[in-house]
Design a protein around this motif. Structure first.
Motif, PDB file in Angstrom:
ATOM      1  N   CYS A  60      69.221  39.994  29.554  1.00 14.37           N
ATOM      2  CA  CYS A  60      69.091  40.430  30.954  1.00 14.37           C
ATOM      3  C   CYS A  60      70.166  39.786  31.827  1.00 14.37           C
ATOM      4  O   CYS A  60      70.746  40.451  32.695  1.00 14.37           O
ATOM      5  N   ARG A  64      73.129  41.880  33.846  1.00 16.28           N
ATOM      6  CA  ARG A  64      73.406  41.706  35.280  1.00 16.28           C
ATOM      7  C   ARG A  64      74.870  41.342  35.521  1.00 16.28           C
ATOM      8  O   ARG A  64      75.422  41.627  36.591  1.00 16.28           O
ATOM      9  N   GLN A  82      62.766  44.005  35.970  1.00 16.69           N
ATOM     10  CA  GLN A  82      63.472  43.305  37.043  1.00 16.69           C
ATOM     11  C   GLN A  82      64.969  43.605  37.083  1.00 16.69           C
ATOM     12  O   GLN A  82      65.697  43.044  37.903  1.00 16.69           O
ATOM     13  N   GLY A  84      66.420  46.334  37.993  1.00 16.61           N
ATOM     14  CA  GLY A  84      66.760  47.071  39.210  1.00 16.61           C
ATOM     15  C   GLY A  84      67.870  48.085  39.021  1.00 16.61           C
ATOM     16  O   GLY A  84      67.799  48.982  38.182  1.00 16.61           O
ATOM     17  N   ALA A  85      68.943  47.935  39.795  1.00 17.54           N
ATOM     18  CA  ALA A  85      70.036  48.900  39.809  1.00 17.54           C
ATOM     19  C   ALA A  85      70.792  48.971  38.488  1.00 17.54           C
ATOM     20  O   ALA A  85      71.554  49.914  38.251  1.00 17.54           O
ATOM     21  N   GLU A  86      70.596  47.991  37.602  1.00 23.14           N
ATOM     22  CA  GLU A  86      71.280  48.009  36.311  1.00 23.14           C
ATOM     23  C   GLU A  86      70.602  48.945  35.306  1.00 23.14           C
ATOM     24  O   GLU A  86      71.125  49.178  34.221  1.00 23.14           O
ATOM     25  N   SER A  87      69.449  49.505  35.685  1.00 18.54           N
ATOM     26  CA  SER A  87      68.705  50.386  34.778  1.00 18.54           C
ATOM     27  C   SER A  87      68.500  51.760  35.402  1.00 18.54           C
ATOM     28  O   SER A  87      68.715  51.959  36.603  1.00 18.54           O
ATOM     29  N   PRO A  89      66.068  54.579  36.676  1.00 17.20           N
ATOM     30  CA  PRO A  89      64.683  54.653  37.166  1.00 17.20           C
ATOM     31  C   PRO A  89      63.790  55.488  36.251  1.00 17.20           C
ATOM     32  O   PRO A  89      64.205  56.515  35.711  1.00 17.20           O
TER      33      PRO A  89
END
Length: 245
Positions: A60, A64, A82, A84-87, A89
């Motif tokens: 992780c 990031r 957690q 967020g924007a790295e995954s 939706p």
């Protein structure tokens, strides 16, 4: 004949173009089954899964910082959630539920009730990092639930991942340790040594989630692998290593 050969070459080119690679960050506990699954996946789809193994926490942090992984197969639910924007939706789902065991490479050292922990007749107990590896956090939770953590803490040797904890025990640097059932179990039997399968009421469920990462969005191989993990063939492999669903 020339037209036939031209068409054949075009077909081969199209098929080759459709075959892609997917970069997969795999929690260390899932290394063995994922290697089997990757082979089946390539046979079924033509796509190749390139696998990296390690602790979920470390992966992780790398993601990031821009590591070019397409999929994360985590050892828990919380850490991938957690990102967020790295995954991508709504892409996260539970691909398997793991089990924690106390294992020794020595036959007969670990009893079926885990009494060996209370007796304390050993020098080293291996666990994975509670911060980086969910199986390590589960091991600490078990020791605290049994009121043994403070007593045994001086004997604990810590690996970065559950893979390192396994190596400590397999090489004899620790007489016993908390590892994943999948690391010592294959084809419905223990492969070596002695084991206590830790009762599920002693630690929070190890629900392991997959998540599609931003780098893999639009990669047909990544999308195909996310789907393949839910197939009967993939689940049969996971089940043979002791995973549940």
């Amino acid at each position: 004949m020339a037209r036939f050969l031209s068409g054949l070459l075009l077909l081969i080119a199209v098929c080759s173009a459709r075959s892609e690679e997917v970069q997969v960050a795999v929690a260390a506990n899932f290394a063995a089954p994922m290697q089997h699954i990757a082979t089946l996946f390539e046979q079924a789809t033509g796509h190749k899964a390139v696998l990296s193994f390690g602790s979920t926490g470390k992966f992780c942090a790398q993601i990031r910082n821009g590591a070019p992984f397409d999929i994360l197969l985590a050892a828990d639910q919380a850490m991938p959630a957690q990102l967020g924007a790295e995954s991508v939706p709504a892409s996260q789902f539970t691909y398997a539920v793991g089990s924690l065991v106390l294992w020794s490479a020595t036959q007969g050292l670990v009893d079926a009730q885990g009494t060996v922990l209370k007796l304390g007749r050993f020098n080293h107990l291996a666990i994975a990092s509670a911060k980086e590896a969910p199986y390590g956090a589960a091991a600490v939770e078990v020791l605290k639930t049994l009121h043994l953590f403070e007593t045994l803490q001086p004997k604990i040797v810590q690996g970065e991942s559950i893979g390192q904890a396994y190596v400590f025990v397999a090489t004899g640097n620790a007489e016993l340790g908390f590892v994943a059932l999948s690391q010592v179990w294959e084809k419905d039997r223990l492969q070596k040594g002695s084991v206590w399968v830790v009762p599920e009421n002693l630690y929070a469920p190890l629900r392991q989630d997959a998540i599609l990462l931003r780098h893999g969005n639009g990669n047909p191989a990544a999308l195909a692998l996310m789907t393949y993990l839910k197939t009967a063939d993939a689940r049969a492999v996971m089940r043979s290593y002791g995973y549940r669903f």
